[in-house]
Design a protein around this motif. Sequence first.
Motif, mmCIF file in Angstrom:
data_model
loop_
_atom_site.group_PDB
_atom_site.id
_atom_site.type_symbol
_atom_site.label_atom_id
_atom_site.label_comp_id
_atom_site.label_asym_id
_atom_site.label_seq_id
_atom_site.Cartn_x
_atom_site.Cartn_y
_atom_site.Cartn_z
ATOM 1 N N THR A 344 19.090 5.417 -29.754
ATOM 2 C CA THR A 344 20.283 6.265 -29.828
ATOM 3 C C THR A 344 21.262 6.039 -28.685
ATOM 4 O OG1 THR A 344 19.126 8.053 -28.658
ATOM 5 C CG2 THR A 344 19.017 8.054 -31.074
ATOM 6 N N GLY A 345 20.906 5.160 -27.744
ATOM 7 C CA GLY A 345 21.823 4.874 -26.647
ATOM 8 C C GLY A 345 21.865 5.947 -25.570
ATOM 9 N N LYS A 346 20.787 6.693 -25.406
ATOM 10 C CA LYS A 346 20.726 7.751 -24.399
ATOM 11 C C LYS A 346 19.900 7.309 -23.198
ATOM 12 C CE LYS A 346 22.709 11.005 -27.009
ATOM 13 N NZ LYS A 346 23.916 11.763 -26.638
ATOM 14 N N HIS A 347 20.016 8.074 -22.109
ATOM 15 C CA HIS A 347 19.203 7.853 -20.924
ATOM 16 C C HIS A 347 17.978 8.777 -20.954
ATOM 17 C CE1 HIS A 347 23.033 6.147 -19.659
ATOM 18 N NE2 HIS A 347 22.403 5.530 -18.664
ATOM 19 N N SER A 348 16.922 8.346 -20.293
ATOM 20 C CA SER A 348 15.723 9.163 -20.116
ATOM 21 C C SER A 348 15.429 9.267 -18.625
ATOM 22 C CB SER A 348 14.512 8.540 -20.826
ATOM 23 O OG SER A 348 14.733 8.400 -22.211
ATOM 24 N N ALA A 349 14.866 10.397 -18.223
ATOM 25 C CA ALA A 349 14.539 10.601 -16.808
ATOM 26 C C ALA A 349 13.163 11.218 -16.684
ATOM 27 C CB ALA A 349 15.576 11.491 -16.131
ATOM 28 N N VAL A 350 12.487 10.883 -15.593
ATOM 29 C CA VAL A 350 11.187 11.460 -15.253
ATOM 30 C C VAL A 350 11.240 11.902 -13.802
ATOM 31 C CG1 VAL A 350 8.753 10.955 -14.832
ATOM 32 C CG2 VAL A 350 9.811 10.210 -16.956
ATOM 33 N N MET A 351 10.745 13.091 -13.533
ATOM 34 C CA MET A 351 10.593 13.585 -12.164
ATOM 35 C C MET A 351 9.110 13.681 -11.842
ATOM 36 S SD MET A 351 13.254 16.757 -11.915
ATOM 37 C CE MET A 351 14.938 16.622 -12.512
ATOM 38 N N VAL A 352 8.748 13.276 -10.644
ATOM 39 C CA VAL A 352 7.413 13.509 -10.100
ATOM 40 C C VAL A 352 7.580 14.413 -8.887
ATOM 41 C CG1 VAL A 352 5.416 12.472 -8.990
ATOM 42 C CG2 VAL A 352 6.454 11.351 -10.965
ATOM 43 N N ILE A 353 6.870 15.535 -8.882
ATOM 44 C CA ILE A 353 7.057 16.576 -7.869
ATOM 45 C C ILE A 353 5.728 16.865 -7.189
ATOM 46 C CG2 ILE A 353 7.919 18.906 -7.438
ATOM 47 C CD1 ILE A 353 9.347 18.710 -10.183
ATOM 48 N N ASP A 354 5.753 16.935 -5.885
ATOM 49 C CA ASP A 354 4.558 17.221 -5.100
ATOM 50 C C ASP A 354 4.864 18.375 -4.143
ATOM 51 O OD1 ASP A 354 1.787 15.962 -4.606
ATOM 52 O OD2 ASP A 354 2.559 16.354 -2.589
ATOM 53 N N LEU A 355 3.986 19.387 -4.115
ATOM 54 C CA LEU A 355 4.207 20.521 -3.224
ATOM 55 C C LEU A 355 3.935 20.111 -1.774
ATOM 56 C CD1 LEU A 355 2.664 23.546 -5.158
ATOM 57 C CD2 LEU A 355 5.049 22.865 -4.975
ATOM 58 N N ASN A 356 4.784 20.565 -0.870
ATOM 59 C CA ASN A 356 4.624 20.267 0.552
ATOM 60 C C ASN A 356 3.729 21.315 1.217
ATOM 61 O OD1 ASN A 356 6.368 18.144 0.168
ATOM 62 N ND2 ASN A 356 8.173 19.260 0.907
ATOM 63 N N GLY A 357 2.771 20.857 2.002
ATOM 64 C CA GLY A 357 1.902 21.765 2.742
ATOM 65 C C GLY A 357 0.889 22.493 1.909
ATOM 66 N N PHE A 358 0.602 22.010 0.701
ATOM 67 C CA PHE A 358 -0.317 22.741 -0.168
ATOM 68 C C PHE A 358 -1.755 22.696 0.369
ATOM 69 C CE2 PHE A 358 -3.165 22.929 -3.889
ATOM 70 C CZ PHE A 358 -2.819 24.177 -4.365
ATOM 71 N N ALA A 445 18.008 3.545 -18.290
ATOM 72 C CA ALA A 445 19.083 3.314 -19.252
ATOM 73 C C ALA A 445 18.460 3.042 -20.620
ATOM 74 C CB ALA A 445 19.936 2.138 -18.796
ATOM 75 N N PRO A 446 19.229 3.099 -21.705
ATOM 76 C CA PRO A 446 18.657 2.897 -23.039
ATOM 77 C C PRO A 446 17.879 1.587 -23.150
ATOM 78 C CG PRO A 446 20.909 3.696 -23.218
ATOM 79 C CD PRO A 446 20.671 3.422 -21.769
ATOM 80 N N GLY A 447 16.573 1.694 -23.435
ATOM 81 C CA GLY A 447 15.739 0.518 -23.623
ATOM 82 C C GLY A 447 15.398 -0.239 -22.363
ATOM 83 N N GLU A 448 15.644 0.324 -21.190
ATOM 84 C CA GLU A 448 15.460 -0.426 -19.941
ATOM 85 C C GLU A 448 14.012 -0.417 -19.460
ATOM 86 O OE1 GLU A 448 17.049 -0.377 -15.281
ATOM 87 O OE2 GLU A 448 17.433 1.329 -16.619
ATOM 88 N N LEU A 449 13.359 0.748 -19.421
ATOM 89 C CA LEU A 449 12.063 0.879 -18.768
ATOM 90 C C LEU A 449 10.977 1.310 -19.745
ATOM 91 C CD1 LEU A 449 13.141 2.797 -15.519
ATOM 92 C CD2 LEU A 449 12.965 0.315 -15.858
ATOM 93 N N THR A 450 9.735 1.046 -19.351
ATOM 94 C CA THR A 450 8.580 1.580 -20.064
ATOM 95 C C THR A 450 8.101 2.842 -19.349
ATOM 96 O OG1 THR A 450 6.993 0.304 -18.759
ATOM 97 C CG2 THR A 450 7.886 -0.744 -20.747
#
Length: 490
Positions: A344-358, A445-450
């Motif tokens: 569809t020509g869209k972008h995808s994003a992933v966030m990886v989050i780690d708590l500080n001082g846990f 970007a569209p189709g850029e990454l796995t």
Amino acid sequence: MSIWKRPVPAAYLCLGLLYAVVLTLSVGALFGTHIHYDRVAEIARSGFGLIGLVAAIRAARGGGRAWRAVALSFLVLVVSPALALAGTTMVDDVTHVAFVVALLLALQLFPLPATSRRERWKTVLDASVVLVGGFMLLWYFSFGRYIEQHGFSGSVIVPAAVYPIADLALLFSVARVLLRGTLGSAPRALRMLGAGALVLFAGDAVHGYLRSHEQIGTNSPWLFICWLTADALLAAAAVEQCRTDRAERRESPRRFRAARYMPFAAVAVAHGLMLTAAVREGSLWPWGGLALGGTVISVVVLARQTLVQQESDERAVTDGLTGLANRVPFRATSHRALERDARTGKHSAVMVIDLNGFKGINDTLGHKSGDLVLVEFAKVLEECVPDWGLPCRLGGDEFSVVLPGLDFPEQAYDVAGRIASALAPVVIDGKLIPLAASIGIAVSAPGELTHDVIVHRADLAMYRAKAQGPQTRWAVWQESFEMDGAPTAA
């Protein structure tokens, strides 16, 4: 708004036009307006077989032995109408059974995903329930009545049971494949193949009913409608497998959600037949009441089993502490988003989050307080991540977010900013505990990454944000991170 960018294949147009014409003739024959529709229908079956044969041969180049067996079934379909038009009825029956057997062989050759022994037995038992329901359906409407009329002997049972045995084996194989999922085939193609096999089973049930009522000549349009629909679906399955690009075929198995209801439908059919038989016999005692009681018991048991299955499914994809999605839907959603956004020509994003001082919280206040901190942070994610995103807990104090269908990468940055702004000290067991996190963002970007690459990049960005200090920070992946360059944090 996604736009369909691909032209409709010519093979689909031919299939749709051919099916519409022949279906119109078959319906007209039911009302006596077309006399020689059967010859047209047989020619149309040969046309479906030819289209499916060409498509299945091409699909077999990248689909393995299973699609070669599908091609064999279409070859039988191409030949059988010519024999039927020649008036060789017995040969026509033989070729139809050969067509079913070839399709049965194809279903056996589809590679199934590796799973536990318990899961395999569960699939076999569910498919067996479907098999028994199909047997009861065929017994009641077709070959049971035929055997009763012509006597219980070998010369009657053998020819009467050829169709049912082949059809029941096909039904069991379809249920097994749909319930367990397959590898290496386009999901839509496999759905069409399964639907075609089920309609073929229905057509053979109609054939048995007409034969047992000696109406095979007068009401055969119903039979041809079922068989033509099955032929069209099977040919469309081969076309879909052929036209689907290999990059779009999921490597992970895909189970079909509707397939899980097949055993329930089989149980409903079985009890419906028992109630129908009791009503037709006019005997409420004892069989009518027993059939009704058995039906009610089955409904109650199946309802309870459905609730247990739903609970089990939720546990399999949900983190028990925070209620967020776990690693299973995280991977599945990310894979699906990257594939869809590539089309569809869209972008995808992933966030990886780690708590500080846990770790310090766990060491000083105990694991119970640490769990409460995780729950509070999960609430922040649920409030800040939009409905079209998926917040997840990967384990420990590591979280992630999948953001599909982005028009611009800046949309992911806005979500990270909202999460960072929402983090504030929380009160746990009467103590004020600061809540801070390191957020890494990677955008495709569209189709850029796995999936693996985008998660790796988000991991690098998270560690770069964590290096900036204990305060909440977020960083966007840059190529310099791979070479241990200076991060860009916000």
